[in-house]
Write a protein that holds these residues in place. Structure first.
Motif, PDB file in Angstrom:
ATOM      1  N   THR A 152       8.013  -3.131  12.802  1.00 28.63           N
ATOM      2  CA  THR A 152       8.863  -2.063  13.336  1.00 28.63           C
ATOM      3  C   THR A 152       9.610  -2.526  14.585  1.00 28.63           C
ATOM      4  OG1 THR A 152       6.980  -1.186  14.567  1.00 28.63           O
ATOM      5  CG2 THR A 152       7.418  -0.194  12.427  1.00 28.63           C
TER       6      THR A 152
ATOM      7  N   ALA B  21       2.204  -6.162   9.364  1.00 27.39           N
ATOM      8  CA  ALA B  21       1.792  -4.771   9.581  1.00 27.39           C
ATOM      9  C   ALA B  21       1.801  -4.404  11.062  1.00 27.39           C
ATOM     10  CB  ALA B  21       0.413  -4.526   8.993  1.00 27.39           C
TER      11      ALA B  21
ATOM     12  N   ILE C   4      -4.447  18.732   8.770  1.00 28.28           N
ATOM     13  CA  ILE C   4      -3.547  18.976   7.641  1.00 28.28           C
ATOM     14  C   ILE C   4      -2.293  18.124   7.775  1.00 28.28           C
ATOM     15  CG2 ILE C   4      -4.294  21.290   6.936  1.00 28.28           C
ATOM     16  CD1 ILE C   4      -2.148  22.445   8.757  1.00 28.28           C
TER      17      ILE C   4
ATOM     18  N   ALA D 144       6.965  10.519   5.082  1.00 29.26           N
ATOM     19  CA  ALA D 144       8.247   9.901   4.728  1.00 29.26           C
ATOM     20  C   ALA D 144       8.068   8.397   4.650  1.00 29.26           C
ATOM     21  CB  ALA D 144       9.301  10.243   5.774  1.00 29.26           C
TER      22      ALA D 144
ATOM     23  N   ILE E 242       1.626  17.629   7.345  1.00 31.48           N
ATOM     24  CA  ILE E 242       2.830  18.453   7.328  1.00 31.48           C
ATOM     25  C   ILE E 242       3.946  17.746   6.564  1.00 31.48           C
ATOM     26  CG2 ILE E 242       4.525  19.659   8.775  1.00 31.48           C
ATOM     27  CD1 ILE E 242       1.741  20.703   9.275  1.00 31.48           C
ATOM     28  N   ALA E 243       4.099  16.458   6.778  1.00 35.11           N
ATOM     29  CA  ALA E 243       5.188  15.740   6.115  1.00 35.11           C
ATOM     30  C   ALA E 243       4.851  14.264   6.038  1.00 35.11           C
ATOM     31  CB  ALA E 243       6.491  15.924   6.890  1.00 35.11           C
TER      32      ALA E 243
ATOM     33  N   ARG F  57       0.838  -1.192   0.000  1.00 35.16           N
ATOM     34  CA  ARG F  57       0.000   0.000   0.000  1.00 35.16           C
ATOM     35  C   ARG F  57       0.874   1.242   0.000  1.00 35.16           C
ATOM     36  NH1 ARG F  57      -3.597  -1.175   5.073  1.00 35.16           N
ATOM     37  NH2 ARG F  57      -1.588  -1.882   5.843  1.00 35.16           N
TER      38      ARG F  57
ATOM     39  N   ALA G  74      -5.471  10.617  14.709  1.00 37.09           N
ATOM     40  CA  ALA G  74      -5.665   9.314  15.339  1.00 37.09           C
ATOM     41  C   ALA G  74      -4.381   8.507  15.411  1.00 37.09           C
ATOM     42  CB  ALA G  74      -6.715   8.515  14.574  1.00 37.09           C
TER      43      ALA G  74
ATOM     44  N   GLN H 113      -2.633  -6.106  11.482  1.00 32.58           N
ATOM     45  CA  GLN H 113      -3.504  -5.123  10.860  1.00 32.58           C
ATOM     46  C   GLN H 113      -4.763  -4.840  11.672  1.00 32.58           C
ATOM     47  OE1 GLN H 113      -3.165  -3.665   7.485  1.00 32.58           O
ATOM     48  NE2 GLN H 113      -4.602  -2.430   8.654  1.00 32.58           N
TER      49      GLN H 113
ATOM     50  N   TYR I  55       0.254   2.328   7.719  1.00 25.84           N
ATOM     51  CA  TYR I  55       0.431   1.192   6.812  1.00 25.84           C
ATOM     52  C   TYR I  55       1.496   0.237   7.360  1.00 25.84           C
ATOM     53  CZ  TYR I  55      -2.527   3.272   3.159  1.00 25.84           C
ATOM     54  OH  TYR I  55      -3.579   3.789   2.444  1.00 25.84           O
ATOM     55  N   GLY I  56       1.304  -0.172   8.588  1.00 21.33           N
ATOM     56  CA  GLY I  56       2.199  -1.142   9.189  1.00 21.33           C
ATOM     57  C   GLY I  56       3.604  -0.620   9.377  1.00 21.33           C
ATOM     58  N   GLY I  57       3.739   0.682   9.618  1.00 21.58           N
ATOM     59  CA  GLY I  57       5.052   1.254   9.881  1.00 21.58           C
ATOM     60  C   GLY I  57       5.820   1.578   8.613  1.00 21.58           C
ATOM     61  N   SER I  58       5.190   1.454   7.433  1.00 18.89           N
ATOM     62  CA  SER I  58       5.905   1.753   6.190  1.00 18.89           C
ATOM     63  C   SER I  58       6.079   3.250   5.971  1.00 18.89           C
ATOM     64  CB  SER I  58       5.151   1.193   4.985  1.00 18.89           C
ATOM     65  OG  SER I  58       4.899  -0.160   5.150  1.00 18.89           O
ATOM     66  N   TYR I  59       5.209   4.047   6.590  1.00 12.51           N
ATOM     67  CA  TYR I  59       5.290   5.500   6.424  1.00 12.51           C
ATOM     68  C   TYR I  59       5.249   6.195   7.777  1.00 12.51           C
ATOM     69  CZ  TYR I  59       4.246   4.933   1.452  1.00 12.51           C
ATOM     70  OH  TYR I  59       4.286   4.590   0.146  1.00 12.51           O
ATOM     71  N   ASP I  60       6.035   7.266   7.889  1.00 15.58           N
ATOM     72  CA  ASP I  60       5.923   8.167   9.030  1.00 15.58           C
ATOM     73  C   ASP I  60       5.209   9.417   8.540  1.00 15.58           C
ATOM     74  OD1 ASP I  60       7.266   6.511  10.760  1.00 15.58           O
ATOM     75  OD2 ASP I  60       9.231   7.352  10.261  1.00 15.58           O
ATOM     76  N   ILE I  61       4.219   9.853   9.275  1.00 19.23           N
ATOM     77  CA  ILE I  61       3.438  11.023   8.873  1.00 19.23           C
ATOM     78  C   ILE I  61       3.440  12.028  10.018  1.00 19.23           C
ATOM     79  CG2 ILE I  61       1.072  11.815   8.470  1.00 19.23           C
ATOM     80  CD1 ILE I  61       0.500   9.507   6.844  1.00 19.23           C
ATOM     81  N   LEU I  62       3.450  13.310   9.640  1.00 17.21           N
ATOM     82  CA  LEU I  62       3.353  14.392  10.602  1.00 17.21           C
ATOM     83  C   LEU I  62       2.087  15.159  10.251  1.00 17.21           C
ATOM     84  CD1 LEU I  62       5.276  15.231  12.820  1.00 17.21           C
ATOM     85  CD2 LEU I  62       6.356  16.812  11.222  1.00 17.21           C
ATOM     86  N   SER I  63       1.188  15.351  11.215  1.00 15.50           N
ATOM     87  CA  SER I  63      -0.040  16.092  10.918  1.00 15.50           C
ATOM     88  C   SER I  63      -0.270  17.159  11.966  1.00 15.50           C
ATOM     89  CB  SER I  63      -1.241  15.144  10.826  1.00 15.50           C
ATOM     90  OG  SER I  63      -1.672  14.752  12.114  1.00 15.50           O
TER      91      SER I  63
ATOM     92  N   SER J  15       2.534   6.549  12.565  1.00 18.87           N
ATOM     93  CA  SER J  15       3.230   5.499  11.828  1.00 18.87           C
ATOM     94  C   SER J  15       2.132   4.683  11.162  1.00 18.87           C
ATOM     95  CB  SER J  15       4.026   4.654  12.822  1.00 18.87           C
ATOM     96  OG  SER J  15       4.517   3.491  12.210  1.00 18.87           O
TER      97      SER J  15
END
Ligand SMILES: Cc1cc2nc3c(=O)[nH]c(=O)nc-3n(C[C@H](O)[C@H](O)[C@H](O)COP(=O)(O)OP(=O)(O)OC[C@H]3O[C@@H](n4cnc5c(N)ncnc54)[C@H](O)[C@@H]3O)c2cc1C
Ligand SMILES: Cc1cc2nc3c(=O)[nH]c(=O)nc-3n(C[C@H](O)[C@H](O)[C@H](O)COP(=O)(O)OP(=O)(O)OC[C@H]3O[C@@H](n4cnc5c(N)ncnc54)[C@H](O)[C@@H]3O)c2cc1C
Lengths: 258, 329
Positions: free
Chosen positions: B285, B281, A222, A227, A224-225, A17, B121, B258, B140-148, B138
């Motif tokens: 990590t 998933a 929103i 990775a 922000i980033a 995914r 969330a 998951q 999709y099972g730790g595949s992506y790091d997101i900042l919101s 973190s």
């Protein structure tokens, strides 16, 4: 009784995914889209109720891009009576607030006795929407049910929480969410697939619901980033020659893990 | 009435049936302390409120708002949501932190809908920049790091249980009592509640440093005891695949993946687990992964730091023996 089942189309968890590296929105082209398994179980519960109570009407409702039609039609092929599909370019990348507002408006427009959702989607996975919808529509929410009993006026269920198990109930109308402890869904029959082509399938947009979502004073989530993390690499793999237990122990001890 | 700091972070601490604070409280208060002034909210029956408040202060709350409401044991979510909104209006918090538990999600969803605020969330951390609170995810099972973050206003955050292991300094107990003000929103009735059996001496799965998980390869409920023996030898928590849960070897709360719990332990040992993508998933990590599987092509080996192609019923007893021998040295 009229039951609305909330169906989400998600990237197939059996595949890789992806998120769009610019927007952080799910990259729908990168993987196959499927109905979320938990929503099929939710629909199965509604259909089993309809099998026993022929005056039951089951509507499947989704908010998703135009391309989700095939997924929603699967719900019709399984046995739902009609489908409502909210699609609008304005809701691409919608946050929880927008999603809850739009779904709540569509639910109100349809009329209902019971709304059934999955406890958690497999992509956003927040488990937030059922409670947001309940609050928006001033309904009781009974989430995370592992068993459900439903009659014409009351829904009652067993709810597994992190602290224990509770029995909860509410007079209808209500919102419930179900867990994967519920039965697996039936497969669409050939007859069901043919019948689905003739069932009502309504496409609606935000203007049909009298909703606008461009008010900048309303707080929005929103990004922000974003990775992507490098995939994990395989390490050593040994065939057991009678000493593998010993080898693992040495590996753990030398890495200070035991 | 207390004046609240302009960088107030409102933390909902959960009071369990026996009057204790849920284990999530420590991490929530530590996270709040790292980005602002941590204010705890305790919603409890009159008998339990003061004890819970004292515990919240010990875990770092500079002020504890107490709302006594006997309805918490009979009315689902809404009494807590009402209290949270009351506390919110006192301080206009930068963020509201709530455990991402089943109860916590419902409260968070309702509060965000009632206040029309943003919600983030399953946070694994929070930080702050010039514009406000940032939320780390973190996905999709730790595949992506997101900042919101939120475009404007306060943000409601559900925090993954076990993700924050830090502790804040104890604070002197300062209690602010509020009278509850029911909203009369429709709510479900709690007819009965059976607490989960008292925690064994094993660590909780969420947040555990070591996890030993068993899959369908264990073959039976009786054989699953092997997983428990290795776990106890390592002082580990017990996990499982969905197939093991479905087969009734172990309760659902042990499911990793998951649709189960996500863990990031120092060490994860997978016994008789194929390593389906939905299982990975929830555990990929982990710092170090060890796998034992008799199928050399099992996908779990693609992510294992140390993999053994072998039979769990011969390898694991030998491993336990070697670990026990080491302890005696
Ligand atoms: C990786 C990822 C992270 C995200 N993080 C955030 C975030 O931090 N903040 C934010 O505001 N938004 C976020 N979103 C957007 C959010 O996922 C969408 O608003 C989504 O439609 C609802 O969230 P969920 O999938 O978590 O729903 P959940 O609450 O987990 O879903 C529970 C049930 O609600 C029903 N349901 C959910 N969505 C729909 C739908 N579109 N149509 C019909 N029924 C539905 C289904 O029955 C589902 O089983 C994120 C999305 C992704 C993919
Ligand atoms: C929407 C969705 C959500 C899901 N969520 C989850 C989830 O949260 N968690 C989860 O785990 N799964 C989940 N699954 C299920 C997942 O796809 C797999 O079916 C499941 O993880 C398989 O469990 P398993 O590895 O124990 O069983 P199997 O895949 O049957 O593997 C058993 C393994 O044991 C090995 N074995 C057998 N005997 C021995 C022996 N004596 N010694 C050593 N090895 C032996 C076999 O070689 C095999 O590799 C989900 C699936 C879907 C569709």
């Amino acid at each position: 009784m009229k039951i609305i089942v909330l169906m989400k189309e998600v990237p197939d968890t059996y595949g890789e995914r992806k998120l769009d590296p610019e927007t952080g929105i799910a990259d729908r082209a990168a993987s196959d889209a499927v109905l979320d398994e938990i929503n099929e179980r939710a629909l199965e519960f509604a259909l089993a109720h309809a099998d026993r109570n022929p005056d039951t009407e089951v509507v499947v409702l989704t908010m998703a891009p135009d391309s989700a039609t095939a997924s929603l039609r699967k719900g019709l092929a399984m046995g739902a009576h009609s489908a409502v599909h909210i699609a609008d370019p304005a809701i691409v990348g919608a946050d929880y607030g927008v999603t809850a507002e739009v779904l709540s408006a569509a639910i109100t427009r349809l009329g209902f006795d019971l709304v059934i959702a999955g406890n958690q989607s497999t992509d956003g996975a927040s488990g937030i929407l059922p409670a947001m919808i309940a609050e928006t529509l001033d309904l009781p929410q009974l989430t995370n049910l592992t068993e459900i009993s439903l009659d014409d006026s009351i829904v009652r269920g067993t709810r597994a929480t992190d602290e224990g198990v509770m029995t909860v109930s509410a007079a209808l109308p209500a919102v419930i969410s179900v867990t994967e402890a519920l039965a697996e869904a039936r497969f669409p029959s050939f007859k069901g697939i043919l019948a689905a082509k003739k069932k009502p399938y309504e496409m609606i947009s935000l203007s049909d619901l009298n909703i606008t979502i461009d008010d900048l004073s309303v707080p929005r989530s929103i990004l922000i980033a974003v990775a992507e993390k490098p995939p994990r690499q395989a390490g050593v793999k040994v065939d057991d020659q009678g000493d593998a237990g010993q080898l693992i122990a040495e590996f753990l001890i030398s890495n200070l893990l035991a | 009435m207390t004046d609240f700091a302009s960088d107030s972070i409102l933390v909902l601490v959960t009071v369990t049936n026996d009057g204790q604070l849920a284990t999530s409280a420590a991490g929530l208060l530590a996270a709040a302390t790292s980005v602002g002034t941590p204010i705890a909210l305790v919603v409890a029956t009159p008998e339990q409120a003061v004890g819970a408040a004292a515990e919240a202060a010990r875990l770092g709350a500079t002020t504890v708002i107490v709302v006594e409401d006997a309805r918490v044991s009979s009315v689902l979510s809404v009494p807590i949501v009402d209290a949270l909104c009351l506390a919110w209006d006192l301080m206009n918090p930068d963020a509201v932190l709530i455990a991402n538990s089943i109860e916590g999600r419902d409260v968070a969803g309702r509060v965000a809908a009632r206040r029309r605020s943003s919600l983030a969330a399953d946070a694994v951390g929070v930080s702050r920049d010039d514009e406000g609170v940032l939320v780390h995810h973190s996905v999709y099972g730790g595949s992506y790091d997101i900042l919101s973050a939120t475009s404007t206003g306060s943000i409601v955050v559900t925090v993954r249980m076990g993700a924050i292991t830090a502790h804040a300094e104890p604070q002197p107990l300062v209690i602010e009592r509020l009278r509850h003000a029911p909203s009369n929103k429709s709510a479900a009735t709690i007819e009965s509640f059976t607490p989960a059996p008292a925690q064994s001496s094993r660590p909780e799965l969420r947040g555990a440093a070591t996890v030993v998980s068993g899959g369908r390869g264990l073959g039976s409920l009786a054989n699953f005891a092997l997983v428990e023996q290795l776990a106890d030898s390592l002082g580990a928590a017990i996990g499982a695949s969905r197939a093991a849960v479905d087969a009734g070897y172990v309760q659902q709360s042990c499911q990793v993946g998951q649709t189960g719990v996500s863990v990031s332990p120092q060490l994860y040992i997978a016994l008789g687990i194929s390593g389906a993508i939905q299982h990975r998933a929830g555990m990929q990590t982990a710092k170090t992964i060890v796998a034992i599987n008799k199928d050399a092509d099992a996908p779990i080996f693609d992510i294992a730091d140390f993999g053994v192609v072998g039979d769990v019923f011969t390898v694991v007893p030998q491993l336990i023996e070697a670990l026990e021998a080491k302890k005696k040295q």
